[in-house]
Design a protein around this motif. Structure first.
Motif, PDB file in Angstrom:
ATOM      1  N   LEU A 102       0.769  -1.206  -0.266  1.00 45.97           N
ATOM      2  CA  LEU A 102      -0.008   0.156  -0.181  1.00 45.97           C
ATOM      3  C   LEU A 102       1.369   1.147   0.423  1.00 45.97           C
ATOM      4  CD1 LEU A 102      -2.691  -0.872   2.651  1.00 45.97           C
ATOM      5  CD2 LEU A 102      -2.972  -0.997  -0.154  1.00 45.97           C
ATOM      6  N   LEU A 103       0.661   2.334  -1.054  1.00 46.80           N
ATOM      7  CA  LEU A 103       1.124   3.243  -0.997  1.00 46.80           C
ATOM      8  C   LEU A 103       0.093   3.881  -0.930  1.00 46.80           C
ATOM      9  CD1 LEU A 103       4.049   3.780  -3.419  1.00 46.80           C
ATOM     10  CD2 LEU A 103       2.473   5.644  -3.995  1.00 46.80           C
ATOM     11  N   ALA A 104       1.011   5.346  -0.080  1.00 46.14           N
ATOM     12  CA  ALA A 104       0.578   6.682   0.525  1.00 46.14           C
ATOM     13  C   ALA A 104       1.664   7.321  -0.041  1.00 46.14           C
ATOM     14  CB  ALA A 104       0.024   6.738   2.099  1.00 46.14           C
ATOM     15  N   ILE A 105       1.103   8.500  -0.625  1.00 48.45           N
ATOM     16  CA  ILE A 105       1.459   9.979  -0.860  1.00 48.45           C
ATOM     17  C   ILE A 105       1.238  11.675  -0.048  1.00 48.45           C
ATOM     18  CG2 ILE A 105       2.677  11.221  -3.171  1.00 48.45           C
ATOM     19  CD1 ILE A 105       2.456   9.019  -4.938  1.00 48.45           C
ATOM     20  N   HIS A 106       1.716  11.908   0.566  1.00 55.05           N
ATOM     21  CA  HIS A 106       0.917  13.104   1.066  1.00 55.05           C
ATOM     22  C   HIS A 106       1.785  14.352   0.562  1.00 55.05           C
ATOM     23  CE1 HIS A 106      -1.049  10.393   4.013  1.00 55.05           C
ATOM     24  NE2 HIS A 106       0.006   9.196   3.632  1.00 55.05           N
ATOM     25  N   ALA A 107       1.388  15.495   0.829  1.00 52.60           N
ATOM     26  CA  ALA A 107       1.556  16.941   0.043  1.00 52.60           C
ATOM     27  C   ALA A 107       1.632  17.357   0.748  1.00 52.60           C
ATOM     28  CB  ALA A 107       0.643  17.813  -0.559  1.00 52.60           C
ATOM     29  N   ILE A 149      -3.041  16.811  -5.934  1.00 52.11           N
ATOM     30  CA  ILE A 149      -3.177  16.465  -4.902  1.00 52.11           C
ATOM     31  C   ILE A 149      -2.953  16.304  -3.466  1.00 52.11           C
ATOM     32  CG2 ILE A 149      -4.252  14.552  -5.782  1.00 52.11           C
ATOM     33  CD1 ILE A 149      -2.000  12.369  -5.256  1.00 52.11           C
ATOM     34  N   LYS A 150      -3.915  16.464  -2.567  1.00 50.18           N
ATOM     35  CA  LYS A 150      -3.411  16.466  -1.426  1.00 50.18           C
ATOM     36  C   LYS A 150      -2.509  15.290  -0.674  1.00 50.18           C
ATOM     37  CE  LYS A 150      -6.353  19.965   0.745  1.00 50.18           C
ATOM     38  NZ  LYS A 150      -7.041  20.541   0.897  1.00 50.18           N
ATOM     39  N   SER A 151      -3.675  14.263  -1.127  1.00 43.58           N
ATOM     40  CA  SER A 151      -3.460  12.538  -0.649  1.00 43.58           C
ATOM     41  C   SER A 151      -3.397  11.518  -1.719  1.00 43.58           C
ATOM     42  CB  SER A 151      -3.176  12.577   1.181  1.00 43.58           C
ATOM     43  OG  SER A 151      -4.805  12.178   1.317  1.00 43.58           O
ATOM     44  N   VAL A 152      -2.643  10.841  -1.384  1.00 45.72           N
ATOM     45  CA  VAL A 152      -3.646   9.543  -2.246  1.00 45.72           C
ATOM     46  C   VAL A 152      -2.973   8.318  -2.096  1.00 45.72           C
ATOM     47  CG1 VAL A 152      -1.744   9.401  -4.253  1.00 45.72           C
ATOM     48  CG2 VAL A 152      -3.844   8.343  -4.402  1.00 45.72           C
ATOM     49  N   THR A 153      -3.966   6.908  -1.448  1.00 44.96           N
ATOM     50  CA  THR A 153      -3.993   6.259  -1.030  1.00 44.96           C
ATOM     51  C   THR A 153      -3.605   4.953  -2.546  1.00 44.96           C
ATOM     52  OG1 THR A 153      -3.777   6.693   1.323  1.00 44.96           O
ATOM     53  CG2 THR A 153      -4.045   4.181   0.700  1.00 44.96           C
ATOM     54  N   ILE A 154      -3.052   4.322  -2.661  1.00 43.28           N
ATOM     55  CA  ILE A 154      -2.635   3.042  -3.552  1.00 43.28           C
ATOM     56  C   ILE A 154      -2.329   1.937  -3.409  1.00 43.28           C
ATOM     57  CG2 ILE A 154      -1.888   2.647  -6.383  1.00 43.28           C
ATOM     58  CD1 ILE A 154      -0.309   5.404  -5.994  1.00 43.28           C
ATOM     59  N   ALA A 155      -3.404   0.696  -3.631  1.00 45.67           N
ATOM     60  CA  ALA A 155      -2.559  -1.081  -3.318  1.00 45.67           C
ATOM     61  C   ALA A 155      -2.056  -1.589  -4.870  1.00 45.67           C
ATOM     62  CB  ALA A 155      -3.573  -1.365  -3.554  1.00 45.67           C
ATOM     63  N   VAL A 156      -0.778  -1.681  -4.302  1.00 42.97           N
ATOM     64  CA  VAL A 156       0.078  -2.712  -5.500  1.00 42.97           C
ATOM     65  C   VAL A 156       0.373  -3.577  -5.031  1.00 42.97           C
ATOM     66  CG1 VAL A 156       1.959  -2.015  -7.104  1.00 42.97           C
ATOM     67  CG2 VAL A 156       1.437  -0.167  -5.554  1.00 42.97           C
ATOM     68  N   ASN A 157      -0.336  -4.457  -6.060  1.00 40.60           N
ATOM     69  CA  ASN A 157      -0.564  -5.817  -6.038  1.00 40.60           C
ATOM     70  C   ASN A 157       0.553  -6.745  -6.882  1.00 40.60           C
ATOM     71  OD1 ASN A 157      -3.057  -5.361  -4.159  1.00 40.60           O
ATOM     72  ND2 ASN A 157      -4.433  -5.129  -5.748  1.00 40.60           N
ATOM     73  N   GLY A 158       0.951  -7.428  -6.738  1.00 41.64           N
ATOM     74  CA  GLY A 158       1.676  -8.093  -7.265  1.00 41.64           C
ATOM     75  C   GLY A 158       3.074  -9.027  -6.682  1.00 41.64           C
ATOM     76  N   LYS A 159       3.556  -9.965  -6.743  1.00 46.92           N
ATOM     77  CA  LYS A 159       4.782 -10.622  -5.970  1.00 46.92           C
ATOM     78  C   LYS A 159       6.094  -9.401  -6.063  1.00 46.92           C
ATOM     79  CE  LYS A 159       7.578 -15.308  -5.511  1.00 46.92           C
ATOM     80  NZ  LYS A 159       7.566 -15.889  -6.230  1.00 46.92           N
ATOM     81  N   TYR A 160       6.866  -9.032  -4.572  1.00 47.31           N
ATOM     82  CA  TYR A 160       7.578  -8.427  -4.606  1.00 47.31           C
ATOM     83  C   TYR A 160       7.505  -7.368  -4.013  1.00 47.31           C
ATOM     84  CZ  TYR A 160      10.846 -13.198  -4.838  1.00 47.31           C
ATOM     85  OH  TYR A 160      11.239 -13.525  -4.507  1.00 47.31           O
ATOM     86  N   ALA A 161       6.006  -6.963  -4.537  1.00 47.14           N
ATOM     87  CA  ALA A 161       5.488  -5.951  -4.584  1.00 47.14           C
ATOM     88  C   ALA A 161       6.138  -4.254  -3.550  1.00 47.14           C
ATOM     89  CB  ALA A 161       3.851  -5.133  -4.819  1.00 47.14           C
ATOM     90  N   TYR A 162       5.874  -5.293  -2.245  1.00 46.95           N
ATOM     91  CA  TYR A 162       6.610  -4.534  -1.561  1.00 46.95           C
ATOM     92  C   TYR A 162       7.952  -4.198  -0.590  1.00 46.95           C
ATOM     93  CZ  TYR A 162       7.590  -2.924   3.781  1.00 46.95           C
ATOM     94  OH  TYR A 162       8.367  -2.210   4.942  1.00 46.95           O
ATOM     95  N   VAL A 193       6.055   9.922   0.826  1.00 46.61           N
ATOM     96  CA  VAL A 193       5.935   9.015   0.649  1.00 46.61           C
ATOM     97  C   VAL A 193       5.815   8.039   1.547  1.00 46.61           C
ATOM     98  CG1 VAL A 193       6.659   7.340  -1.434  1.00 46.61           C
ATOM     99  CG2 VAL A 193       6.093   8.926  -2.006  1.00 46.61           C
ATOM    100  N   GLU A 194       5.386   7.130   1.873  1.00 45.34           N
ATOM    101  CA  GLU A 194       4.118   5.528   2.931  1.00 45.34           C
ATOM    102  C   GLU A 194       4.654   4.962   2.194  1.00 45.34           C
ATOM    103  OE1 GLU A 194       2.496   6.739   6.897  1.00 45.34           O
ATOM    104  OE2 GLU A 194       0.945   6.918   5.270  1.00 45.34           O
ATOM    105  N   VAL A 195       4.958   3.659   2.716  1.00 45.10           N
ATOM    106  CA  VAL A 195       5.174   2.131   2.109  1.00 45.10           C
ATOM    107  C   VAL A 195       4.962   0.920   3.166  1.00 45.10           C
ATOM    108  CG1 VAL A 195       6.203   0.650   0.441  1.00 45.10           C
ATOM    109  CG2 VAL A 195       6.424   2.670   0.125  1.00 45.10           C
ATOM    110  N   LEU A 196       3.612   0.996   2.698  1.00 46.12           N
ATOM    111  CA  LEU A 196       3.186  -0.513   4.246  1.00 46.12           C
ATOM    112  C   LEU A 196       3.459  -1.315   3.347  1.00 46.12           C
ATOM    113  CD1 LEU A 196       0.366   1.862   5.529  1.00 46.12           C
ATOM    114  CD2 LEU A 196       2.793   1.285   6.075  1.00 46.12           C
TER     115      LEU A 196
END
Length: 339
Positions: A102-107, A149-162, A193-196
């Motif tokens: 899960l990737l989140a971006i905050h301005a 954008i002020k913020s966005v949260t994106i799900a990135v799906n696939g092997k080794y994404a995290y 940028v947050e990566v969870l």
């Protein structure tokens, strides 16, 4: 970090468990086992296939037939690329590295410029995911007043994404001539940028329903009349930690609720991992608090063109390629530096 014999032994053990006639008496456990079995089987078979290609190539080379030389050279080149990728994957040995992210971006501070920068980063990561073969889904987004954008949260799906994306966690700094400044002066913008890791079956990440306050409200973002008229957006407050999660991108309240709990589980897992790292680094005497100003990477578009990672010193002058999603060099440099 990689023990092929152990993996083969583990595969045999899981295959025997899968043959147990009572396995599906517990559907949740069965699904977890079959998912793990499928992933491990694929990994073992990939290595066995690679080993066979190398053996076949050696047999071909020993024939000493000059007419086969172009074919041999091409196969050597192909195998070298595969082995480089395999070597890189051995650096991804963390508990969540093989899973989704899960990737989140905050301005950050900087008004419209920073919000535009956050949107540029969103485009960059979506492009990277597309060229890397990952599926993406925007779970939540708050648009800026004028642009970006002020913020966005994106799900990135696939092997080794995290495993790959964790290199992007931190503050990203942009230096450019501002398109929003009438005098066209140089501005510096920041975005976090947050990566969870997305958590599916970690028994240690348990959310007690009594610990979560759920608020339902009307969406403030785009999405048509249905979103605006009905209260479909969901806000979760995790009382023990104070973590707040909002999701409002879907038209369905149920979908937003499910996505919000996905993000909450990921944030709790990241918090747990961060605490473990702090304890370890404190024992080593290495821990330093990460402040907002300590950016991990700078993107300079004026007065010169340069993208530089301040942890690894990896840099490139092809800024447009990076903003178009060409991040593999930065990711590989980080993984080797981290090791």
């Amino acid at each position: 970090m990689f023990d092929f014999a152990r993996k083969k032994s583990e595969l045999e053990f899981l295959e025997k468990q899968a043959e147990d006639p009572t396995l599906w008496d517990d559907p949740v456990r069965a699904q977890q086992l079959m998912k793990k079995l499928s992933a491990l089987r694929e990994e073992v078979h990939e290595w066995e296939k690679l080993q066979k290609r190398i053996t076949d190539l050696l047999d071909l080379a020993q024939m000493e037939d000059e007419s086969l030389l172009p074919e041999i050279e091409q196969e050597v080149e192909d195998l070298q690329k595969i082995l480089e990728q395999k070597e890189l994957s051995t650096l991804l040995s963390g508990p969540y590295d093989q899973g989704n992210a899960l990737l989140a971006i905050h301005a950050g501070a900087g008004g419209t410029d920073s919000q535009d920068w956050a949107a540029m980063l969103q485009r960059m990561y979506l492009r990277w995911a597309e060229r890397s073969g990952y599926e993406t889904e925007i779970l939540d987004m708050t648009e800026g007043e004028e642009a970006g954008i002020k913020s966005v949260t994106i799900a990135v799906n696939g092997k080794y994404a995290y495993g790959y994306l964790k290199s992007e966690k931190g503050v990203h700094r942009l230096v450019r001539l501002s398109p929003f400044d009438a005098a066209h002066r140089r501005h510096t913008s920041f975005a976090l940028v947050e990566v969870l890791p997305e958590i599916e079956d970690d028994d240690e990440i348990v959310i007690n329903p009594e610990d979560v306050r759920i608020d339902i409200f009307k969406s403030s973002g785009a999405g048509g009349q249905n979103v605006q008229k009905n209260a479909t957006a969901v806000r979760l407050l995790h009382l023990p930690t104070g973590i707040i999660v909002t999701c409002q991108n879907e038209r369905s309240q149920t979908q937003n609720r499910e996505n919000a709990f996905r993000v909450l589980r990921a944030r709790l897992a990241a918090l747990k991992q961060e605490q473990q790292e702090k304890e370890l680094e404190a024992l080593r005497g290495e821990y330093q608090k990460a402040e907002w100003g300590s950016q991990i990477r700078s993107y300079v578009l004026h007065p010169y063109q340069l993208v530089k990672d301040h942890r690894t010193d990896y840099e490139t002058g092809n800024t447009q390629a990076v903003l178009d999603g060409e991040l593999d060099g930065f990711i590989e440099a980080y993984l080797r530096w981290k090791r």
